[in-house]
Design an enzyme around this catalytic site. Sequence first.
Site, PDB file in Angstrom:
ATOM      1  N   ASP A   1       4.315   2.497   3.263  1.00 18.03           N
ATOM      2  CA  ASP A   1       3.584   3.750   3.478  1.00 18.03           C
ATOM      3  C   ASP A   1       2.413   3.443   4.422  1.00 18.03           C
ATOM      4  OD1 ASP A   1       2.069   2.298   1.639  1.00 18.03           O
ATOM      5  OD2 ASP A   1       1.228   4.090   0.721  1.00 18.03           O
TER       6      ASP A   1
ATOM      7  N   SER B   1      -3.576   6.915   2.664  1.00 17.71           N
ATOM      8  CA  SER B   1      -2.292   6.367   2.216  1.00 17.71           C
ATOM      9  C   SER B   1      -1.097   7.036   2.909  1.00 17.71           C
ATOM     10  CB  SER B   1      -2.208   6.489   0.698  1.00 17.71           C
ATOM     11  OG  SER B   1      -1.035   5.903   0.233  1.00 17.71           O
TER      12      SER B   1
ATOM     13  N   ASP C   1      -0.760   2.829   4.266  1.00 14.21           N
ATOM     14  CA  ASP C   1      -1.731   1.761   4.028  1.00 14.21           C
ATOM     15  C   ASP C   1      -1.086   0.521   3.403  1.00 14.21           C
ATOM     16  OD1 ASP C   1      -1.383   3.047   1.573  1.00 14.21           O
ATOM     17  OD2 ASP C   1      -3.436   2.692   0.902  1.00 14.21           O
TER      18      ASP C   1
ATOM     19  N   ASP D   1       0.546  -0.333   0.719  1.00 14.09           N
ATOM     20  CA  ASP D   1       0.530  -0.820  -0.664  1.00 14.09           C
ATOM     21  C   ASP D   1       1.867  -0.562  -1.357  1.00 14.09           C
ATOM     22  OD1 ASP D   1       0.082   1.896  -0.875  1.00 14.09           O
ATOM     23  OD2 ASP D   1      -1.651   1.739  -2.213  1.00 14.09           O
TER      24      ASP D   1
END
Length: 454
Positions: free
Chosen positions: A239, A96, A241, A243
């Site tokens: 961010d 992440s 990843d 999400d």
Amino acid sequence: MSRLFGTNGIRGIVNRELTPSFVLELSEAVGVYFNGGKVALGCDGRTSSPMFMDAAASGLLAVGCDVNDLGLAPTPAVQYNVKASNLDGGVIITASHNPREYNGLKVLDRSGVELSRDMEVEVEKIYFEKSWVKSDWKGIGVRKREINVLENYMESIKRHVDTDRIRRAKFRVVVDPANGVGALVTPKLLEQLGCKVHMINGNIDGSFPSRSPEPTPENLRGLVEAVKSFGADLGVAHDGDADRSIFVDESGRVHWGDRTFAVIMKFFLERNPGETVVTPVSSSQLVEEIAKSYGGRVEWTKVGAVEVSWRMLKIGAKLGGEENGGVLYAPHLAVRDGAMTACLILNIMAEAGRNLSEIVAELPSYQTVKEKVACPNDLKQKVLEKLREEASGLRVETIDGVKVWFEDGSWILVRPSGTEPVYRFFAEAKTRDKAAELVSKYRSLVQRYVSETN
Ligand code: MG
């Protein structure tokens, strides 16, 4: 039994804490947990992700799982694939927003949501018992490259916004995916919605050469400059990843996630009065105020997006959100989704016919102060009991640490960190001084309790 999972899956420094052999063995345990079913596997753009993808695929295949290999994909796109294709679960190789030396695994339930705490404990039990049997040659799973994953995911998002209205507004948007996998989806999706898109930090690069994958205001100076120089209506930062989304308005101002979540919540409750909105106890008072004004209800959870997802599924809530830019819109998917969030914001701007700065300016304004204070792990429980006693007579919420509200609407949340020997403080008030005053009062309290209990 020791734990493998932290607050957000399994994370560690590559080849020190997180090695291919560990990921292989863990994935065998995960495959046993999924009972040899069908599992989606995707990854973010980190330099170590292909290595861990192969280790995870090997582990899953060895215990008989069929692997849908999605390759590089934003976390919510993998989650969407699990749910939409009725798979038994999923594994995402990602750390992440963590720095580049990290990687990790998120394990998904068949709903597409990361495993709940109870489910994680089951996986850990399988892992530590090490009693599984590997498949023989004919029982080994099949690894198949899945196509159209990102297209299907984008189609789902578009079904939940007013695409014609957004197209007519002809927005100019700058997207900053932090050299992460958000680059594969958000620019294309916004172009399909008629936006003129400029991308910065758009080549996928696991060394994150341009900015940290954590979209904090300090890290978004490049995006702010780009929004101003292109004369854009909006800046979107993800961010690593994708999400989460943090937004920059047309004047170049960065709005933290609690404010944009409040904007989305207001829009949602105007159309769905009486609905329940789910949010962690660390969220702004704005959430409660908006809910009150628009006939909604707030359901508080422990801190963590997975907590929010599971509560939403349990009570059938449609909207959830976190102060860090994670918005969960269940009609699409009950998980955080950066691209879905960006489209909701564009939908709101198009419908209001106004700039984001004007829309945000209508919200009551609060100031937040955050801090952490050292507290040995073995004293955390004692300190918590004392804090709860101290708050008697006031309005409190004790689902995660202790949150105390005061008469003027200000509040403080004091919670023990799950990963470090510290207590975390979040305070919010009409003024920064007042919030800082609350933090300083509780800092002395915690320090006093620590020295008394020691
Ligand atoms: Mg993330």
